[in-house]
Design an enzyme around this catalytic site. Structure first.
Site, PDB file in Angstrom:
ATOM      1  N   ASP A  86      66.042  79.537  22.984  1.00 52.34           N
ATOM      2  CA  ASP A  86      66.440  79.687  24.380  1.00 52.34           C
ATOM      3  C   ASP A  86      66.930  81.096  24.671  1.00 52.34           C
ATOM      4  O   ASP A  86      67.581  81.716  23.824  1.00 52.34           O
ATOM      5  CB  ASP A  86      67.553  78.666  24.693  1.00 52.34           C
ATOM      6  CG  ASP A  86      67.729  78.481  26.189  1.00 52.34           C
ATOM      7  OD1 ASP A  86      66.824  78.884  26.948  1.00 52.34           O
ATOM      8  OD2 ASP A  86      68.768  77.954  26.582  1.00 52.34           O
ATOM      9  N   HIS A 132      59.192  85.987  27.141  1.00 51.79           N
ATOM     10  CA  HIS A 132      58.470  85.007  26.325  1.00 51.79           C
ATOM     11  C   HIS A 132      57.616  85.709  25.260  1.00 51.79           C
ATOM     12  O   HIS A 132      57.478  85.238  24.131  1.00 51.79           O
ATOM     13  CB  HIS A 132      57.599  84.104  27.205  1.00 51.79           C
ATOM     14  CG  HIS A 132      58.408  83.251  28.145  1.00 51.79           C
ATOM     15  ND1 HIS A 132      59.498  82.518  27.724  1.00 51.79           N
ATOM     16  CD2 HIS A 132      58.306  83.009  29.478  1.00 51.79           C
ATOM     17  CE1 HIS A 132      60.031  81.870  28.763  1.00 51.79           C
ATOM     18  NE2 HIS A 132      59.324  82.159  29.837  1.00 51.79           N
ATOM     19  N   LEU A 136      55.643  76.581   3.618  1.00 54.16           N
ATOM     20  CA  LEU A 136      56.564  76.258   4.722  1.00 54.16           C
ATOM     21  C   LEU A 136      55.828  75.394   5.745  1.00 54.16           C
ATOM     22  O   LEU A 136      54.715  75.727   6.162  1.00 54.16           O
ATOM     23  CB  LEU A 136      57.031  77.559   5.391  1.00 54.16           C
ATOM     24  CG  LEU A 136      57.795  77.440   6.716  1.00 54.16           C
ATOM     25  CD1 LEU A 136      59.186  76.849   6.495  1.00 54.16           C
ATOM     26  CD2 LEU A 136      57.935  78.803   7.394  1.00 54.16           C
TER      27      LEU A 136
HETATM   28  C1  IPE Z   1      63.149  79.549  26.327  1.00 56.73           C
HETATM   29  O1  IPE Z   1      63.615  80.606  27.099  1.00 56.73           O
HETATM   30  C2  IPE Z   1      61.640  79.477  26.262  1.00 56.73           C
HETATM   31  C3  IPE Z   1      61.000  78.321  26.928  1.00 56.73           C
HETATM   32  C4  IPE Z   1      61.625  77.283  27.419  1.00 56.73           C
HETATM   33  C5  IPE Z   1      59.553  78.345  27.042  1.00 56.73           C
HETATM   34  P1  IPE Z   1      63.981  80.373  28.610  1.00 56.73           P
HETATM   35  O2  IPE Z   1      62.779  80.635  29.443  1.00 56.73           O
HETATM   36  O3  IPE Z   1      64.612  79.028  28.808  1.00 56.73           O
HETATM   37  O4  IPE Z   1      65.050  81.507  28.861  1.00 56.73           O
HETATM   38  P2  IPE Z   1      66.323  81.466  29.834  1.00 56.73           P
HETATM   39  O5  IPE Z   1      67.146  80.259  29.485  1.00 56.73           O
HETATM   40  O6  IPE Z   1      65.813  81.422  31.250  1.00 56.73           O
HETATM   41  O7  IPE Z   1      67.043  82.737  29.528  1.00 56.73           O
HETATM   42 MG    MG Z   2      66.545  78.350  28.969  1.00 49.77          MG
END
Ligand code: IPE
Ligand code: MG
Length: 229
Positions: free
Chosen positions: A2, A19, A113
């Site tokens: 996250d 991402h 793994l």
């Molecule tokens: C996690 O990062 C990745 C996915 C859920 C695909 P987020 O997209 O939730 O990042 P924040 O929480 O908005 O910073």
């Molecule tokens: Mg998030």
């Protein structure tokens, strides 16, 4: 995993840039886990609820996932990583579904793994699909029978769950399998989660006394260091 979106926003970048950095962080984490002797790594890449995000972010994530599937497999293969995709397959595009099948096939005989990628996954979805399967087979719903048909039946329950991004909740991740897992919450945003942060989480885990409902005297105060994150 996250914190990708916040990592990007802090830098005035589009969320998808976060991402992309998240894929780099995962590649680094897989490598470190291999080096540290971790046998199983399970990551939450896309939840059943993530479809509710803005359409451009969802399609960006799908494109990135399809691309990463093709690009990353040769190195994973070389590193002895066995890939499993865990989640609802129907509803995924042909391209993504095909990429998943190919990646699983290509890495099936690796054993260093096990990397489980939870994609279009939800803990409640898993419990429901498992119970429905047993019902359809006319079997009684026992703990042991459920363990046989859950989506992660091929691995033991996780010893350690790490959540990054300074949030302290489970967000429909491994609801069934984390009954006795240890939790570590990291303030690092996922793209910043590096070797040091992983070692810090493992060190934190190694200090926990796992009692599984017993008393401290019964378990002898010996921490169990086998790790399946
Ligand atoms: C996690 O990062 C990745 C996915 C859920 C695909 P987020 O997209 O939730 O990042 P924040 O929480 O908005 O910073
Ligand atoms: Mg998030």
């Amino acid at each position: 995993m996250d914190g990708n979106g916040r990592w990007a926003s802090k830098r005035f970048l589009p969320r998808i840039a976060g991402h992309k950095k998240g894929v780099d962080a995962l590649r680094r984490c897989v490598k470190t886990c291999g080096q540290r002797g971790v046998g199983v790594l399970t990551v939450f890449a896309f939840s059943s609820e993530n479809w509710n995000r803005p359409a451009d972010e969802v399609s960006g994530l799908m494109d990135l996932f399809a691309m990463a599937l093709v690009r990353e497999v040769p190195q994973l293969q070389a590193d002895g990583v066995q890939l499993h995709f865990v989640g609802e397959r129907s509803g995924l595009s042909q391209k993504v579904a095909h990429g998943i099948e190919q990646a699983e096939l290509a890495t099936a005989s690796n054993s260093r793994l096990i990397l489980n990628i939870c994609f279009n996954y939800g803990g409640r979805w898993d419990i429901i699909q498992a119970a429905s399967k047993l019902a359809a087979q006319g079997r009684s719903i026992t703990e042991r029978a459920m363990n046989e048909v859950m989506a992660l039946a091929h691995v033991a329950d996780p010893d350690l769950v790490i959540r990054t991004g300074a949030e302290q909740r489970i967000s429909n991740f491994l609801l069934w399998q984390t009954a006795y897992s240890e939790f570590h919450f990291s303030d690092k945003l996922w793209p910043e989660f590096d070797e040091e942060a992983l070692d810090f989480a493992i060190a934190d885990f190694s200090r926990r006394e796992r009692r599984f409902g017993k008393t401290s005297d019964q378990v002898g105060g010996q921490p169990d260091n086998a790790i399946r994150i």
